[in-house]
Motif scaffolding. Structure first.
Motif, mmCIF file in Angstrom:
data_model
loop_
_atom_site.group_PDB
_atom_site.id
_atom_site.type_symbol
_atom_site.label_atom_id
_atom_site.label_comp_id
_atom_site.label_asym_id
_atom_site.label_seq_id
_atom_site.Cartn_x
_atom_site.Cartn_y
_atom_site.Cartn_z
ATOM 1 N N UNK A 162 39.873 37.011 54.388
ATOM 2 C CA UNK A 162 40.349 38.373 54.136
ATOM 3 C C UNK A 162 40.728 38.590 52.677
ATOM 4 N N UNK A 163 40.701 39.857 52.312
ATOM 5 C CA UNK A 163 41.298 40.339 51.058
ATOM 6 C C UNK A 163 40.675 39.807 49.772
ATOM 7 N N UNK A 164 39.362 39.850 49.668
ATOM 8 C CA UNK A 164 38.725 39.578 48.380
ATOM 9 C C UNK A 164 38.749 40.911 47.626
ATOM 10 N N UNK A 165 39.796 41.092 46.838
ATOM 11 C CA UNK A 165 39.996 42.359 46.136
ATOM 12 C C UNK A 165 38.995 42.519 45.001
ATOM 13 N N UNK A 166 38.418 43.717 44.932
ATOM 14 C CA UNK A 166 37.438 44.056 43.912
ATOM 15 C C UNK A 166 37.924 45.305 43.180
ATOM 16 N N UNK A 167 37.253 45.661 42.114
ATOM 17 C CA UNK A 167 37.671 46.836 41.352
ATOM 18 C C UNK A 167 37.476 48.123 42.149
ATOM 19 N N UNK A 168 36.588 48.109 43.131
ATOM 20 C CA UNK A 168 36.320 49.321 43.908
ATOM 21 C C UNK A 168 36.576 49.140 45.405
ATOM 22 N N UNK A 169 37.429 48.195 45.744
ATOM 23 C CA UNK A 169 37.793 48.016 47.144
ATOM 24 C C UNK A 169 38.080 46.578 47.499
ATOM 25 N N UNK A 170 37.808 46.255 48.743
ATOM 26 C CA UNK A 170 38.134 44.927 49.262
ATOM 27 C C UNK A 170 37.020 44.465 50.193
#
Length: 183
Positions: A162-170
């Motif tokens: 879970x929660x691979x944060x990206x600049x435009x979401x997850x």
């Protein structure tokens, strides 16, 4: 008593996820947060089939855009559960609409981290409905410590990472492909 256990369990998990995500954010490399969903998918070693599907469905530009999006990303192992003939058929140009439907069924508009999904489940007395970009809903529930997504046919997929944060979401990695219609 059983009704109290579910919200209490969800609240405990929510507290653990929130604490973990706040702690782990200190260690997140800024390069990861500056990547888009599509760029991370391109660099992933476990999403080659998903990337091929995104490209064939002409959704690259969308997942490189501003978002925010939440992507429930089936791993290559998840796609291995489908027949290779079905995958090959979906990738044909004449099946582009069906492929777009399949891919967009794995995308939700907004940034839904695991803790946000857990909070929604707490408010929903153990479940939360997520409307996909495709238009149908996914049902999020708990099975032990796992967040489980159920499609409109009763197929389930577990969030395995879970929660691979990206600049435009997850991005959340899931262990099965979920289906918007019978394939």
């Amino acid at each position: 008593m059983k009704f109290l256990a579910t919200p209490l369990s969800l609240l405990t998990l929510l507290t653990c996820f929130t604490t973990f995500s706040q702690t782990s954010l200190a260690f997140v490399n800024n390069d990861l947060i500056n990547k888009t969903i599509i760029r991370s998918t391109e660099e992933s070693q476990i999403h080659k089939i998903l990337l091929t599907a995104v490209k064939a469905a002409d959704l690259e530009e969308t997942l490189a855009g501003d978002g925010p999006f939440t992507v429930f990303a089936p791993s290559d192992r998840a796609f291995d559960k489908m027949s290779s003939d079905k995958i090959a058929a979906l990738l044909k140009p004449e099946n582009k609409k069906a492929l777009q439907s399949l891919v967009t069924y794995h995308i939700v508009a907004g940034n839904f981290t695991a803790s946000k999904i857990l909070r929604a489940m707490c408010r929903g007395k153990g479940s939360a409905s997520l409307t996909t970009v495709q238009g149908n809903e996914l049902l999020a529930t708990m099975d032990g410590l796992d967040i489980v997504l159920t499609d409109c046919f009763g197929n389930i997929a577990r969030i395995t990472s879970a929660d691979a944060n990206q600049s435009n979401g997850v991005i959340h990695v899931i262990d099965s492909v979920i289906l918007p219609n019978q394939l």
